[in-house]
Write a protein that holds these residues in place. Structure first.
Motif, PDB file in Angstrom:
ATOM      1  N   VAL A 168       0.844  -1.192   0.000  1.00  0.00           N
ATOM      2  CA  VAL A 168       0.000   0.000   0.000  1.00  0.00           C
ATOM      3  C   VAL A 168       0.883   1.247   0.000  1.00  0.00           C
ATOM      4  O   VAL A 168       1.827   1.355   0.795  1.00  0.00           O
ATOM      5  CB  VAL A 168      -0.927   0.031   1.236  1.00  0.00           C
ATOM      6  N   TRP A 170       0.456   5.725  -0.230  1.00  0.00           N
ATOM      7  CA  TRP A 170      -0.445   6.866  -0.228  1.00  0.00           C
ATOM      8  C   TRP A 170       0.356   8.131  -0.518  1.00  0.00           C
ATOM      9  O   TRP A 170       1.590   8.136  -0.438  1.00  0.00           O
ATOM     10  CB  TRP A 170      -1.214   6.961   1.075  1.00  0.00           C
ATOM     11  N   THR A 178       4.838   4.863   2.284  1.00  0.00           N
ATOM     12  CA  THR A 178       4.500   3.462   2.466  1.00  0.00           C
ATOM     13  C   THR A 178       5.056   3.021   3.811  1.00  0.00           C
ATOM     14  O   THR A 178       5.942   3.674   4.374  1.00  0.00           O
ATOM     15  CB  THR A 178       5.053   2.602   1.313  1.00  0.00           C
ATOM     16  N   LEU A 205      -0.192   4.675   8.788  1.00  0.00           N
ATOM     17  CA  LEU A 205      -1.526   5.123   8.400  1.00  0.00           C
ATOM     18  C   LEU A 205      -2.556   4.411   9.251  1.00  0.00           C
ATOM     19  O   LEU A 205      -2.427   3.217   9.529  1.00  0.00           O
ATOM     20  CB  LEU A 205      -1.746   4.803   6.914  1.00  0.00           C
ATOM     21  N   PHE A 210      -7.764   7.389   5.694  1.00  0.00           N
ATOM     22  CA  PHE A 210      -8.180   7.297   4.298  1.00  0.00           C
ATOM     23  C   PHE A 210      -9.149   8.422   3.934  1.00  0.00           C
ATOM     24  O   PHE A 210      -9.250   8.812   2.773  1.00  0.00           O
ATOM     25  CB  PHE A 210      -8.841   5.938   4.023  1.00  0.00           C
ATOM     26  N   LEU A 213      -7.106  11.438   2.477  1.00  0.00           N
ATOM     27  CA  LEU A 213      -6.105  11.215   1.439  1.00  0.00           C
ATOM     28  C   LEU A 213      -6.671  11.507   0.051  1.00  0.00           C
ATOM     29  O   LEU A 213      -7.831  11.203  -0.235  1.00  0.00           O
ATOM     30  CB  LEU A 213      -5.610   9.766   1.488  1.00  0.00           C
ATOM     31  N   GLU A 215      -4.797  10.454  -2.780  1.00  0.00           N
ATOM     32  CA  GLU A 215      -4.337   9.377  -3.657  1.00  0.00           C
ATOM     33  C   GLU A 215      -3.857   8.188  -2.833  1.00  0.00           C
ATOM     34  O   GLU A 215      -3.127   8.357  -1.854  1.00  0.00           O
ATOM     35  CB  GLU A 215      -3.190   9.841  -4.561  1.00  0.00           C
ATOM     36  N   VAL A 216      -4.271   7.003  -3.266  1.00  0.00           N
ATOM     37  CA  VAL A 216      -3.818   5.741  -2.699  1.00  0.00           C
ATOM     38  C   VAL A 216      -3.599   4.787  -3.867  1.00  0.00           C
ATOM     39  O   VAL A 216      -4.371   4.793  -4.839  1.00  0.00           O
ATOM     40  CB  VAL A 216      -4.854   5.138  -1.722  1.00  0.00           C
ATOM     41  N   ILE A 236     -11.754   7.908  -2.472  1.00  0.00           N
ATOM     42  CA  ILE A 236     -10.456   8.521  -2.205  1.00  0.00           C
ATOM     43  C   ILE A 236     -10.362   9.761  -3.107  1.00  0.00           C
ATOM     44  O   ILE A 236     -10.492   9.659  -4.337  1.00  0.00           O
ATOM     45  CB  ILE A 236      -9.295   7.561  -2.511  1.00  0.00           C
ATOM     46  N   THR A 245      -0.240   9.263  -9.129  1.00  0.00           N
ATOM     47  CA  THR A 245      -0.428   7.853  -9.486  1.00  0.00           C
ATOM     48  C   THR A 245      -0.424   7.673 -10.997  1.00  0.00           C
ATOM     49  O   THR A 245       0.194   6.729 -11.515  1.00  0.00           O
ATOM     50  CB  THR A 245      -1.750   7.331  -8.904  1.00  0.00           C
TER      51      THR A 245
END
Length: 264
Positions: A168, A170, A178, A205, A210, A213, A215-216, A236, A245
């Motif tokens: 994961v 973010w 990460t 996190l 979430f 945020l 972007e994930v 998100i 991303t």
């Protein structure tokens, strides 16, 4: 049915016999690696073999074959399947190395963004890819039942660790984040860490984070970089892959294909 090379000889198995985490998996202990091919070329093979063989030393599962012999087996398995894009699975179990492939069947719609859920659960040995993966398999099946790409694993305090089959990332203040420890050191994760044009930092996190945020994304060897646009059905950001991303997605193929060519 699956045809697999077992210590260099072809054998036939039921699918579940070779699926780590299921009750019908044929072996009590072992390690595994999963990688993909592109146009019959194994992607980041050296990195996967490095991780497998280094871990094997620590688990007393050192294979009776040299690295170049294992590479030759992988080449034979790739040639055995007509599809150019394949998912390769390497299983290292006591006294055996088992290699087989299946069609990759990549759904390119995932790059428009996927939904994930969160579940409580942690792997006992997150730093290695052991065949004892009941937690991950159950989490992934739960995600599939809810038409989601993956499950993100949380501990009892709702701290985020990793996906059931992914790492994961973010984004915050134009930096990638990460988790540093308690997760698998994924090959695709390391590719992003090594090549990102954006700063990368380690962080932690919580589930509630979430909500703010923008972007994930997830990473894994089969699919690469996968934008996440919903977590537990909540969007998100604006519900679309974010600019950082999208930039990483545009660069990723060059990263992996250039490295794979130089390692062949």
């Amino acid at each position: 049915m699956i045809r697999a090379l077992v210590n260099g000889s072809w054998e036939t198995f039921e699918d579940a016999q070779l699926r780590p985490g299921t009750d019908s998996f044929d072996f009590e202990t072992g390690l595994y690696e999963t990688l993909r091919t592109k146009d019959n070329q194994p992607i980041l093979l050296d990195s996967h073999l490095d991780r497998l063989l280094n871990t094997a030393e620590s688990k007393n599962l050192k294979p009776s074959f040299h690295r170049n012999q294992i590479q030759s087996m992988i080449s034979e398995v790739i040639k055995n399947l007509s599809e150019k894009d394949q998912r390769i699975r390497i299983l290292l179990v006591p006294e055996k190395i088992i290699i087989y492939s299946t069609p990759l069947e990549l759904d390119h719609r995932i790059y428009d963004g996927v939904s994930v859920i969160t579940v409580q659960g942690k792997r006992n040995e997150p730093h290695i890819k052991t065949t004892n993966r009941h937690v991950c398999l159950n989490a992934y099946q739960t995600a599939q039942q809810q038409n989601c790409f993956d499950s993100i694993l949380l501990d009892e305090s709702e701290t985020v660790f990793e996906g059931s089959r992914s790492n994961v990332f973010w984004v915050k203040d134009n930096c990638l984040f990460t988790r540093e420890t308690g997760v698998l050191p994924g090959i695709t994760r390391q590719t992003v860490l090594s090549n990102s044009p954006f700063p990368v930092r380690y962080g932690k996190l919580k589930l509630l984070d979430f909500g703010w945020l923008s972007e994930v994304f997830l990473t894994n060897s089969g699919s690469g970089i996968i934008p996440v646009i919903k977590v537990n059905n909540s969007p998100i950001g604006n519900g679309k892959p974010g600019p950082i991303t999208r930039k990483l997605l545009s660069l990723y193929d060059n990263w992996i294909f250039d490295r794979s060519k130089t390692s062949m």
